[in-house]
Scaffold this motif. Structure first.
Motif, PDB file in Angstrom:
ATOM      1  N   ARG A 112      43.947  41.380  49.998  1.00 60.34           N
ATOM      2  CA  ARG A 112      42.664  41.931  50.418  1.00 60.34           C
ATOM      3  C   ARG A 112      42.794  43.431  50.559  1.00 60.34           C
ATOM      4  N   TYR A 113      41.746  44.138  50.172  1.00 57.42           N
ATOM      5  CA  TYR A 113      41.815  45.594  50.068  1.00 57.42           C
ATOM      6  C   TYR A 113      41.228  46.284  51.297  1.00 57.42           C
TER       7      TYR A 113
ATOM      8  N   ALA B 114      34.915  51.277  34.907  1.00 57.30           N
ATOM      9  CA  ALA B 114      34.899  51.750  36.299  1.00 57.30           C
ATOM     10  C   ALA B 114      35.049  50.603  37.287  1.00 57.30           C
ATOM     11  N   ALA B 115      35.429  50.962  38.527  1.00 59.85           N
ATOM     12  CA  ALA B 115      35.665  49.972  39.577  1.00 59.85           C
ATOM     13  C   ALA B 115      34.420  49.771  40.435  1.00 59.85           C
ATOM     14  N   GLY B 116      34.011  48.516  40.556  1.00 61.80           N
ATOM     15  CA  GLY B 116      32.920  48.167  41.452  1.00 61.80           C
ATOM     16  C   GLY B 116      33.468  47.682  42.786  1.00 61.80           C
ATOM     17  N   SER B 117      32.738  46.830  43.462  1.00 66.60           N
ATOM     18  CA  SER B 117      33.187  46.290  44.742  1.00 66.60           C
ATOM     19  C   SER B 117      34.286  45.251  44.522  1.00 66.60           C
ATOM     20  N   ASP B 118      34.918  44.829  45.611  1.00 68.11           N
ATOM     21  CA  ASP B 118      35.989  43.817  45.559  1.00 68.11           C
ATOM     22  C   ASP B 118      37.146  44.252  44.665  1.00 68.11           C
ATOM     23  N   THR B 119      37.463  45.526  44.694  1.00 69.03           N
ATOM     24  CA  THR B 119      38.600  46.063  43.951  1.00 69.03           C
ATOM     25  C   THR B 119      39.443  46.918  44.897  1.00 69.03           C
ATOM     26  N   ALA B 120      40.719  47.082  44.521  1.00 73.41           N
ATOM     27  CA  ALA B 120      41.596  47.938  45.323  1.00 73.41           C
ATOM     28  C   ALA B 120      41.075  49.367  45.337  1.00 73.41           C
ATOM     29  N   ALA B 121      40.495  49.810  44.221  1.00 73.06           N
ATOM     30  CA  ALA B 121      39.954  51.170  44.143  1.00 73.06           C
ATOM     31  C   ALA B 121      38.811  51.355  45.136  1.00 73.06           C
ATOM     32  N   ASP B 122      37.914  50.396  45.197  1.00 76.19           N
ATOM     33  CA  ASP B 122      36.801  50.459  46.137  1.00 76.19           C
ATOM     34  C   ASP B 122      37.330  50.507  47.570  1.00 76.19           C
ATOM     35  N   GLY B 123      38.349  49.696  47.850  1.00 71.14           N
ATOM     36  CA  GLY B 123      38.912  49.652  49.193  1.00 71.14           C
ATOM     37  C   GLY B 123      39.521  50.965  49.619  1.00 71.14           C
ATOM     38  N   ILE B 124      40.316  51.582  48.745  1.00 70.08           N
ATOM     39  CA  ILE B 124      41.004  52.823  49.123  1.00 70.08           C
ATOM     40  C   ILE B 124      40.010  53.986  49.224  1.00 70.08           C
TER      41      ILE B 124
ATOM     42  N   LEU C 280      46.832  52.042  44.964  1.00 69.44           N
ATOM     43  CA  LEU C 280      46.133  50.755  45.005  1.00 69.44           C
ATOM     44  C   LEU C 280      46.987  49.584  45.502  1.00 69.44           C
ATOM     45  N   GLY C 281      48.197  49.884  45.989  1.00 67.14           N
ATOM     46  CA  GLY C 281      49.108  48.805  46.350  1.00 67.14           C
ATOM     47  C   GLY C 281      48.757  48.043  47.607  1.00 67.14           C
TER      48      GLY C 281
ATOM     49  N   ASP D  71      49.724  56.543  53.977  1.00 67.59           N
ATOM     50  CA  ASP D  71      50.027  57.832  53.346  1.00 67.59           C
ATOM     51  C   ASP D  71      49.087  58.083  52.163  1.00 67.59           C
ATOM     52  N   ALA D  72      48.802  57.023  51.401  1.00 69.91           N
ATOM     53  CA  ALA D  72      47.897  57.160  50.253  1.00 69.91           C
ATOM     54  C   ALA D  72      46.490  57.523  50.719  1.00 69.91           C
ATOM     55  N   ILE D  73      46.052  56.933  51.831  1.00 68.11           N
ATOM     56  CA  ILE D  73      44.730  57.251  52.383  1.00 68.11           C
ATOM     57  C   ILE D  73      44.659  58.725  52.736  1.00 68.11           C
ATOM     58  N   ARG D  74      45.687  59.206  53.424  1.00 69.62           N
ATOM     59  CA  ARG D  74      45.697  60.619  53.826  1.00 69.62           C
ATOM     60  C   ARG D  74      45.731  61.536  52.608  1.00 69.62           C
TER      61      ARG D  74
END
Length: 297
Positions: free
Chosen positions: A127-128, A190-200, A273-274, A281-284
């Motif tokens: 889960r992202y 492109a990335a929509g919802s329910d993806t790691a990209a959307d989460g980050i 996206l991990g 750290d990736a968020i920052r």
């Protein structure tokens, strides 16, 4: 004697069936949450392998998939292939006593074969979000029988994630970010919802520029223009690298605010996206790339 012979004749087909069943290999219990034998584990999924290393349990690993390239030491393990294009023969060839696989591993047919093999198979939810990252650590720790270690890592990761999320809490003007997975054939995937990209993107205090679909989807020129992204986000290490020149050569992308300002951010896919121990750290890092000194320590 005649009765005995007829009884044997009647029993023969049943014995044949029982013998055939007995000769079938034992199947793994799909409800397994703890490996009975965790001495030889095949890890499928970069974040899973990373968690195993952070827990200090890497000595149990006998193989990993091709997305498991962090830490560098993981590259020395046998590679059983890409997590979404697994071969049952390839995974089983390393003689694992257990398979620890990230949800979404595939193809489904290959995973079904692995689940029916005699090797214990544990699927780790993916889960992202903040809680999903903690759950992943707990599941891996329980599978390996090191729950105390896992809870310590959960506490550390929880605190880091909470701190990273607070860094953009005061920002009012949220950037619209379009995550582009590929530009093959001139099409923007492109990335929509329910993806790691959307989460980050959300955790970094931004807004996914595209709405209305889940997963990854090719966008029309009209949809790209309507998305009005302020920033294009791409990743490295997950296929052909998208160059800035290639991206902004697309007329639709070039006409967006991101195109006009030539604003593109590119980060390592496994890191970005991990959703594992390094996600805070990736968020920052993403937030700083988006907002600069508006990010609060």
């Amino acid at each position: 004697m005649r009765f005995a012979l007829s009884f044997r004749a009647a029993l023969a087909p049943m014995l044949g069936v029982l013998l055939a069943v007995a000769m079938q290999p034992a199947t793994a219990d799909e409800g397994t949450t703890v490996f009975a034998d965790n001495s030889r584990i095949a890890s499928i999924g970069g974040s899973i392998t990373e968690i195993v290393y952070v827990l200090g349990e890497e000595g149990r690993l006998v193989a990993r998939d091709s997305t498991s390239n962090y830490p560098e030491a993981a590259a020395k393990l046998p590679d059983v292939g890409y997590m979404r294009a697994l071969s049952p023969e390839g995974v089983l060839s390393v003689n694992p006593t257990g398979i620890l696989a990230l949800q979404g591993s595939g193809p489904k047919e290959a995973v079904d074969v692995l689940k029916k093999s005699s090797v214990a198979f544990i699927e780790v939810p993916d889960r992202y979000d903040h809680e999903g990252t903690l759950e992943k650590i707990r599941v891996v720790g329980k599978a390996l029988g090191v729950e105390a270690k896992a809870e310590k890592l959960v506490a550390e990761t929880d605190a880091k994630l909470a701190s990273a999320e607070k860094q953009t809490a005061a920002i009012k003007d949220r950037k619209r970010v379009l995550f582009v997975l590929s530009t093959q054939g001139g099409k923007i995937l492109a990335a929509g919802s329910d993806t790691a990209a959307d989460g980050i993107i959300r955790l970094a205090g931004a807004v996914n520029a595209v709405q209305g679909f889940s997963g990854y989807k090719s966008m029309t020129d009209e949809a790209i223009v309507s998305a009005r992204p302020d920033v294009i986000l791409t990743m490295t290490g997950g296929g052909p690298t998208i160059s800035e020149a290639e991206l902004f050569a697309n007329p639709a992308v070039a006409s967006t605010p991101a195109g006009v300002d030539r604003k593109m951010i590119s980060m390592s896919g496994g890191y970005l996206l991990g959703f594992g121990p390094r996600t805070a750290d990736a968020i920052r890092d993403l937030a700083v790339s988006l907002y600069g000194n508006q990010v609060q320590d």
